[in-house]
Write a protein that holds these residues in place. Structure first.
Motif, PDB file in Angstrom:
ATOM      1  N   GLY A  69     -15.684 -14.885  16.104  1.00 15.70           N
ATOM      2  CA  GLY A  69     -16.112 -13.521  16.400  1.00 15.70           C
ATOM      3  C   GLY A  69     -17.082 -12.964  15.375  1.00 15.70           C
ATOM      4  O   GLY A  69     -18.092 -12.345  15.716  1.00 15.70           O
ATOM      5  N   ALA A  70     -16.819 -13.186  14.082  1.00 12.24           N
ATOM      6  CA  ALA A  70     -17.669 -12.647  13.019  1.00 12.24           C
ATOM      7  C   ALA A  70     -19.044 -13.294  13.005  1.00 12.24           C
ATOM      8  O   ALA A  70     -20.001 -12.729  12.465  1.00 12.24           O
ATOM      9  CB  ALA A  70     -17.001 -12.843  11.672  1.00 12.24           C
ATOM     10  N   ARG A  71     -19.175 -14.471  13.609  1.00 15.44           N
ATOM     11  CA  ARG A  71     -20.465 -15.164  13.629  1.00 15.44           C
ATOM     12  C   ARG A  71     -21.365 -14.658  14.753  1.00 15.44           C
ATOM     13  O   ARG A  71     -22.513 -15.066  14.844  1.00 15.44           O
ATOM     14  CB  ARG A  71     -20.241 -16.671  13.793  1.00 15.44           C
ATOM     15  N   LEU A  72     -20.821 -13.792  15.597  1.00 15.42           N
ATOM     16  CA  LEU A  72     -21.574 -13.286  16.740  1.00 15.42           C
ATOM     17  C   LEU A  72     -21.767 -11.776  16.671  1.00 15.42           C
ATOM     18  O   LEU A  72     -21.801 -11.094  17.681  1.00 15.42           O
ATOM     19  CB  LEU A  72     -20.862 -13.681  18.036  1.00 15.42           C
ATOM     20  N   GLU A  73     -21.902 -11.272  15.455  1.00 17.53           N
ATOM     21  CA  GLU A  73     -22.229  -9.874  15.248  1.00 17.53           C
ATOM     22  C   GLU A  73     -23.745  -9.722  15.147  1.00 17.53           C
ATOM     23  O   GLU A  73     -24.460 -10.686  14.862  1.00 17.53           O
ATOM     24  CB  GLU A  73     -21.562  -9.365  13.964  1.00 17.53           C
ATOM     25  N   PRO A  74     -24.266  -8.506  15.372  1.00 21.03           N
ATOM     26  CA  PRO A  74     -25.717  -8.308  15.262  1.00 21.03           C
ATOM     27  C   PRO A  74     -26.269  -8.768  13.918  1.00 21.03           C
ATOM     28  O   PRO A  74     -25.614  -8.629  12.878  1.00 21.03           O
ATOM     29  CB  PRO A  74     -25.861  -6.791  15.435  1.00 21.03           C
ATOM     30  N   PHE A  75     -27.457  -9.340  13.956  1.00 27.25           N
ATOM     31  CA  PHE A  75     -28.238  -9.823  12.813  1.00 27.25           C
ATOM     32  C   PHE A  75     -27.746 -11.164  12.270  1.00 27.25           C
ATOM     33  O   PHE A  75     -28.304 -11.662  11.293  1.00 27.25           O
ATOM     34  CB  PHE A  75     -28.276  -8.799  11.661  1.00 27.25           C
ATOM     35  N   MET A  76     -26.732 -11.752  12.884  1.00 30.17           N
ATOM     36  CA  MET A  76     -26.251 -13.059  12.445  1.00 30.17           C
ATOM     37  C   MET A  76     -27.057 -14.163  13.134  1.00 30.17           C
ATOM     38  O   MET A  76     -27.523 -14.005  14.259  1.00 30.17           O
ATOM     39  CB  MET A  76     -24.771 -13.214  12.759  1.00 30.17           C
ATOM     40  N   VAL A  77     -27.196 -15.289  12.444  1.00 30.27           N
ATOM     41  CA  VAL A  77     -27.889 -16.451  12.987  1.00 30.27           C
ATOM     42  C   VAL A  77     -26.882 -17.592  13.057  1.00 30.27           C
ATOM     43  O   VAL A  77     -26.157 -17.854  12.096  1.00 30.27           O
ATOM     44  CB  VAL A  77     -29.092 -16.863  12.113  1.00 30.27           C
ATOM     45  N   ALA A  78     -26.825 -18.266  14.208  1.00 27.88           N
ATOM     46  CA  ALA A  78     -25.825 -19.308  14.397  1.00 27.88           C
ATOM     47  C   ALA A  78     -26.349 -20.446  15.252  1.00 27.88           C
ATOM     48  O   ALA A  78     -27.275 -20.268  16.057  1.00 27.88           O
ATOM     49  CB  ALA A  78     -24.560 -18.720  15.041  1.00 27.88           C
ATOM     50  N   ASP A  79     -25.743 -21.591  15.049  1.00 27.16           N
ATOM     51  CA  ASP A  79     -25.952 -22.752  15.915  1.00 27.16           C
ATOM     52  C   ASP A  79     -24.903 -22.638  17.016  1.00 27.16           C
ATOM     53  O   ASP A  79     -23.694 -22.716  16.745  1.00 27.16           O
ATOM     54  CB  ASP A  79     -25.776 -24.028  15.093  1.00 27.16           C
ATOM     55  N   LEU A  80     -25.343 -22.451  18.243  1.00 30.62           N
ATOM     56  CA  LEU A  80     -24.430 -22.172  19.342  1.00 30.62           C
ATOM     57  C   LEU A  80     -24.368 -23.318  20.338  1.00 30.62           C
ATOM     58  O   LEU A  80     -25.369 -23.991  20.590  1.00 30.62           O
ATOM     59  CB  LEU A  80     -24.855 -20.906  20.088  1.00 30.62           C
ATOM     60  N   GLN A  81     -23.194 -23.490  20.900  1.00 22.22           N
ATOM     61  CA  GLN A  81     -23.045 -24.321  22.094  1.00 22.22           C
ATOM     62  C   GLN A  81     -22.743 -23.385  23.247  1.00 22.22           C
ATOM     63  O   GLN A  81     -21.871 -22.521  23.145  1.00 22.22           O
ATOM     64  CB  GLN A  81     -21.911 -25.328  21.925  1.00 22.22           C
ATOM     65  N   LEU A  82     -23.504 -23.537  24.332  1.00 18.17           N
ATOM     66  CA  LEU A  82     -23.363 -22.641  25.475  1.00 18.17           C
ATOM     67  C   LEU A  82     -23.274 -23.441  26.763  1.00 18.17           C
ATOM     68  O   LEU A  82     -23.679 -24.603  26.828  1.00 18.17           O
ATOM     69  CB  LEU A  82     -24.544 -21.676  25.564  1.00 18.17           C
ATOM     70  N   VAL A  83     -22.734 -22.786  27.778  1.00 16.78           N
ATOM     71  CA  VAL A  83     -22.671 -23.349  29.119  1.00 16.78           C
ATOM     72  C   VAL A  83     -23.448 -22.428  30.043  1.00 16.78           C
ATOM     73  O   VAL A  83     -23.212 -21.215  30.070  1.00 16.78           O
ATOM     74  CB  VAL A  83     -21.220 -23.489  29.605  1.00 16.78           C
ATOM     75  N   SER A  84     -24.395 -22.984  30.770  1.00 15.78           N
ATOM     76  CA  SER A  84     -25.197 -22.182  31.689  1.00 15.78           C
ATOM     77  C   SER A  84     -24.337 -21.618  32.813  1.00 15.78           C
ATOM     78  O   SER A  84     -23.490 -22.322  33.372  1.00 15.78           O
ATOM     79  CB  SER A  84     -26.323 -23.031  32.291  1.00 15.78           C
ATOM     80  N   GLY A  85     -24.552 -20.345  33.128  1.00 15.69           N
ATOM     81  CA  GLY A  85     -23.848 -19.710  34.225  1.00 15.69           C
ATOM     82  C   GLY A  85     -24.821 -19.130  35.221  1.00 15.69           C
ATOM     83  O   GLY A  85     -26.039 -19.170  35.021  1.00 15.69           O
ATOM     84  N   ARG A  86     -24.316 -18.562  36.299  1.00 19.14           N
ATOM     85  CA  ARG A  86     -25.196 -18.010  37.336  1.00 19.14           C
ATOM     86  C   ARG A  86     -25.950 -16.782  36.843  1.00 19.14           C
ATOM     87  O   ARG A  86     -27.152 -16.663  37.039  1.00 19.14           O
ATOM     88  CB  ARG A  86     -24.368 -17.657  38.570  1.00 19.14           C
ATOM     89  N   SER A  87     -25.256 -15.869  36.197  1.00 18.40           N
ATOM     90  CA  SER A  87     -25.906 -14.661  35.692  1.00 18.40           C
ATOM     91  C   SER A  87     -25.837 -14.571  34.176  1.00 18.40           C
ATOM     92  O   SER A  87     -26.779 -14.110  33.532  1.00 18.40           O
ATOM     93  CB  SER A  87     -25.274 -13.410  36.313  1.00 18.40           C
TER      94      SER A  87
END
Length: 250
Positions: A55-73
């Motif tokens: 959670g703390a890595r996804l606050e404004p102004f933070m930079v992160a290496d992310l893994q994501l899954v594409s969704g419809r929207s």
């Protein structure tokens, strides 16, 4: 393997968090500027719980290496590894926080339609946030330098020496946001401001990254430069940058 399978839809990218807002009781929707995929909106599930691992890595102004899954929207964030923990130092200082808010709002506006320059905008924003968190220069100078460079990257490079309209060799004593910066006497629209020569020199230094000159500039020239940058920004974005109203210019 199905084209819609989880593995096929999974991707990784570096991203800076532009803004967040709550979703349900424990989730957040996060607006991100990524290095390779442009601007995206994603859901981070459970990040508002105290037990959240990232959670703390996804606050404004933070930079992160992310893994994501594409969704419809909306895409879904499944993993976050910190790469630049700038948010804490920025949020602890009001001047830095308001400057960062203008930066991220500007980056969002510049990349919400044009994704072609997203990588350059990402690198520019991350560099500015890093400099801001370290306190390398006065927050206002970092902001104005970032805004000028971001606009130049977006295709609106201003001129602070030669006439932006006819190309007549400068320096010139008038400024027109609509025409692209410095303008000669012949091209000057009625009512155009006439900044001090030192202000125009400061603007040129901020655009080109000449920090030795910018850091020794006088307060009155910084204030005048900031006003011209704000006008230039909002003219070319064609809309108000709301976070500008929270800035406190010394």
């Amino acid at each position: 393997m199905s084209r819609n399978s989880f593995a096929v839809r999974t991707y990784r990218d570096d991203a800076v968090v532009l803004r967040t807002h709550k979703l349900g009781e424990a989730d957040r929707i996060i607006t991100l500027l990524t290095r390779n995929h442009g601007q995206i909106r994603a859901v981070a599930k459970g990040v508002r719980r105290t037990s959240s691992k990232f959670g703390a890595r996804l606050e404004p102004f933070m930079v992160a290496d992310l893994q994501l899954v594409s969704g419809r929207s909306l895409d879904i964030v499944t993993q976050a590894v910190s790469k630049g923990s700038y948010g804490g130092k920025i949020a602890a200082d009001y001047d830095r926080y308001t400057v960062a808010a203008v930066m991220t709002e500007t980056a969002e506006r510049l990349t919400d339609v044009d994704g072609e320059a997203a990588t350059a905008q990402y690198l520019l924003l991350v560099g500015a946030l890093a400099s801001l968190s370290r306190g390398d220069h006065a927050p206002g100078l970092i902001l104005d330098s970032y805004l000028l460079r971001a606009l130049a990257t977006g295709g609106w490079a201003p001129s602070f020496t030669d006439c932006a309209r006819c190309g007549a060799t400068g320096p010139h004593s008038a400024f027109s946001a609509a025409l692209g910066g410095a303008v000669c006497h012949a091209c000057r629209p009625p009512g155009s401001p006439s900044p001090a020569a030192e202000t125009m020199e400061l603007l040129a230094a901020l655009l080109s990254g000449q920090w030795a000159a910018a850091d020794v500039s006088a307060p009155q020239h910084r204030r005048e430069a900031a006003g011209l940058v704000a006008v230039y920004l909002q003219w070319h974005l064609e809309r108000t940058v709301r976070s500008l109203k929270h800035l406190e210019r010394a």
